[in-house]
Scaffold this active site. Structure first.
Site, PDB file in Angstrom:
ATOM      1  N   SER A 178       0.797  -1.310   0.017  1.00  0.00           N
ATOM      2  CA  SER A 178       0.076  -0.104   0.100  1.00  0.00           C
ATOM      3  C   SER A 178       0.846   1.317   0.004  1.00  0.00           C
ATOM      4  O   SER A 178       0.363   2.213  -0.491  1.00  0.00           O
ATOM      5  CB  SER A 178      -0.848   0.008   1.133  1.00  0.00           C
ATOM      6  OG  SER A 178      -0.210  -0.066   2.393  1.00  0.00           O
ATOM      7  N   HIS A 206      -5.099  -3.134  -3.069  1.00  0.00           N
ATOM      8  CA  HIS A 206      -4.631  -2.029  -4.065  1.00  0.00           C
ATOM      9  C   HIS A 206      -4.498  -2.843  -5.357  1.00  0.00           C
ATOM     10  O   HIS A 206      -4.187  -2.297  -6.211  1.00  0.00           O
ATOM     11  CB  HIS A 206      -3.507  -1.380  -3.329  1.00  0.00           C
ATOM     12  CG  HIS A 206      -3.555  -0.806  -2.309  1.00  0.00           C
ATOM     13  ND1 HIS A 206      -4.160   0.661  -2.581  1.00  0.00           N
ATOM     14  CD2 HIS A 206      -3.276  -0.887  -1.076  1.00  0.00           C
ATOM     15  CE1 HIS A 206      -3.986   1.174  -0.953  1.00  0.00           C
ATOM     16  NE2 HIS A 206      -3.629   0.174  -0.177  1.00  0.00           N
ATOM     17  N   LYS A 237     -11.649   0.883  -2.796  1.00  0.00           N
ATOM     18  CA  LYS A 237     -10.656   1.606  -3.433  1.00  0.00           C
ATOM     19  C   LYS A 237     -10.714   1.544  -5.101  1.00  0.00           C
ATOM     20  O   LYS A 237     -11.736   2.325  -5.301  1.00  0.00           O
ATOM     21  CB  LYS A 237      -9.345   0.859  -3.091  1.00  0.00           C
ATOM     22  CG  LYS A 237      -8.939   1.223  -1.751  1.00  0.00           C
ATOM     23  CD  LYS A 237      -7.610   0.317  -0.958  1.00  0.00           C
ATOM     24  CE  LYS A 237      -7.439   1.166   0.432  1.00  0.00           C
ATOM     25  NZ  LYS A 237      -6.953   0.205   1.344  1.00  0.00           N
TER      26      LYS A 237
HETATM   27  C1  PLP Z   1      -7.014   0.070   2.781  1.00  0.00           C
HETATM   28  C2  PLP Z   1      -6.432  -1.242   3.133  1.00  0.00           C
HETATM   29  C3  PLP Z   1      -7.219  -2.162   3.996  1.00  0.00           C
HETATM   30  C4  PLP Z   1      -8.404  -1.935   4.760  1.00  0.00           C
HETATM   31  O1  PLP Z   1      -9.565  -1.925   3.931  1.00  0.00           O
HETATM   32  P1  PLP Z   1     -10.677  -1.073   4.062  1.00  0.00           P
HETATM   33  O2  PLP Z   1     -11.936  -1.750   3.326  1.00  0.00           O
HETATM   34  O3  PLP Z   1     -10.462   0.523   3.853  1.00  0.00           O
HETATM   35  O4  PLP Z   1     -10.808  -1.216   5.765  1.00  0.00           O
HETATM   36  C5  PLP Z   1      -6.473  -3.430   4.043  1.00  0.00           C
HETATM   37  N1  PLP Z   1      -5.402  -3.738   3.645  1.00  0.00           N
HETATM   38  C6  PLP Z   1      -4.726  -2.805   2.886  1.00  0.00           C
HETATM   39  C7  PLP Z   1      -3.321  -3.282   2.139  1.00  0.00           C
HETATM   40  C8  PLP Z   1      -5.231  -1.503   2.487  1.00  0.00           C
HETATM   41  O5  PLP Z   1      -4.579  -0.746   1.836  1.00  0.00           O
END
Ligand code: PLP
Length: 391
Positions: A178, A206, A237
């Site tokens: 991330s 991602h 995302k």
């Molecule tokens: C954003 C993210 C999460 C969490 O997901 P949400 O749906 O925002 O709670 C988990 N793992 C990674 C690598 C992330 O970037």
């Protein structure tokens, strides 16, 4: 006394340059956002495909709200689960070519639920040092023995797996990291898991929607299929909505459904969001130009910054971090860009390792070529002004 203690802790964060501030956006998410009455060009969101505000997705949500209301009123295991949720799980499983999928309200809950359901006190979890906080917390809550392996260090992991006497072994990794944007070496990780009889949990927050054919994610990017892969995709995302899902072998999904406390003891997410994701998945398939455009913009940014003093980390995904080092310097650069009408977040510890504070540039298919060349120009300027100050 208890009040003063908190005030002192906050002061200490301030001294270390670690105070975080929120901005209150006055417009929908997109490449241009309104903050305090000023329009900014933003490179901050994870809305990689530019779907967060897509009319077809908005319409699908409104339509489902009319039929199913807003609240679900209960957990999935009581009466919160609807045919809309059920259909989305089937669509997701079919899209990924995996046997079964299970919806969660957030990726944070999905990761914690998956790890705690699959690993307990007699088991061992092997976790990449750069994994997301939700994976780290899942490992802690599982009470499993933890081996934190250096980022993508296959030799280290091989030996640790070989040495393990645990009842079950679970390797957990971000698919696309991330804060760095690199893709995990999944073929090699899967090979190790096969050799040492371990599960491979891939958190593809991602990667889902971004990499692989039609955005099928990082395992698909490498053409991998295996019942050992426990896939977690998030829907806030690239999918432009909110929520998450786990997909995998039937016995894995059923175990998580039966055991994950973050699944069992929480209210089912609104059906309107599941309907929105359904619309978003159609756009993954119909609008492949969004991924093509992201690739072009990523190349354009690299080109625009080639030869600059500070280099982008090696990444072929829309996450393009510019490693700065010091917290104060990263914050200063982010502030100067903001004065120029451009938002790029400064990411500091503990989100990233000490001494690697960075500007995390994230690109979206909704950006234009001019947006990206404008960013490159502004970055060159603020980096040069910093160099002059230090000279
Ligand atoms: C954003 C993210 C999460 C969490 O997901 P949400 O749906 O925002 O709670 C988990 N793992 C990674 C690598 C992330 O970037």
């Amino acid at each position: 006394m208890i009040f003063r203690r908190l005030a002192e802790q906050l002061d200490e964060l301030g001294r270390r340059g670690l105070i975080r501030r929120r901005i209150a956006r006055q417009s929908a998410q997109g490449p241009r956002i309104l903050v305090d009455g000023r329009e900014y060009l933003a490179f901050c969101s994870n809305d990689y495909l530019g779907l967060a505000n897509h009319p077809r997705i908005v319409h699908a949500a409104i339509d489902a709200a009319r039929r199913h209301g807003v609240g679900t009123g209960a957990s999935h295991l009581v009466t919160g689960h609807s045919v809309i949720h059920e259909r989305l799980e089937e669509t997701l499983a079919a899209f990924l070519g995996m046997p079964r999928a299970l919806l969660f309200s957030t990726g944070y809950q999905a990761n914690i639920g998956a790890i705690t359901a699959l690993a307990g006190a007699e088991d061992a979890v092997f976790s990449d040092a750069l994994n997301h906080a939700s994976l780290i917390d899942g490992v802690r809550l599982s009470r499993a023995q933890v081996v934190r392996y250096p980022h993508a260090d296959l030799k280290f992991l091989d030996k640790a797996l070989a040495d393990s006497r645990a009842r079950a072994r679970l390797v957990v990794t971000d698919g696309v990291f991330s804060m760095d944007g690199d893709i995990a070496p999944l073929p090699q990780l899967l090979e190790l898991c096969e050799h040492h009889d371990a599960w491979l949990l891939v958190d593809d927050a991602h990667g889902f929607g971004v990499v692989g054919p039609d955005g099928r994610g990082s395992p698909a990017h490498f053409g991998l299929r295996s019942p050992r892969i426990v896939y977690v995709g998030t829907l806030g995302k690239a999918a432009g909505v909110v929520g998450a899902f786990l997909a995998g072998a039937p016995e894995v999904v059923e175990t998580v459904l039966q055991r994950a406390r973050t699944y069992i003891y929480t209210t089912a997410g609104p059906a309107l969001l599941a309907a929105a994701v359904e619309a978003s998945l159609k756009l993954f398939l119909e609008e492949g130009w969004r991924r093509d455009r992201l690739r072009r913009l990523t190349a354009a940014l690299k080109q625009g910054l080639s030869g600059a003093e500070v280099r982008l980390a090696p990444s072929d995904t829309p996450i393009q971090p510019l490693i700065i080092g010091g917290n104060a310097e990263a914050v200063r650069l982010s502030g100067e860009l903001r004065e120029r009408g451009i938002l790029v977040p400064a990411i500091r510890p503990p989100t990233v390792p000490e001494g690697t504070a960075r500007l995390r540039i994230s690109l979206s298919a909704a950006h234009s070529e001019e947006d990206v060349s404008g960013l490159a120009r502004a970055l060159r300027e603020v980096l040069a002004s910093g160099a002059a100050v230090h000279a």
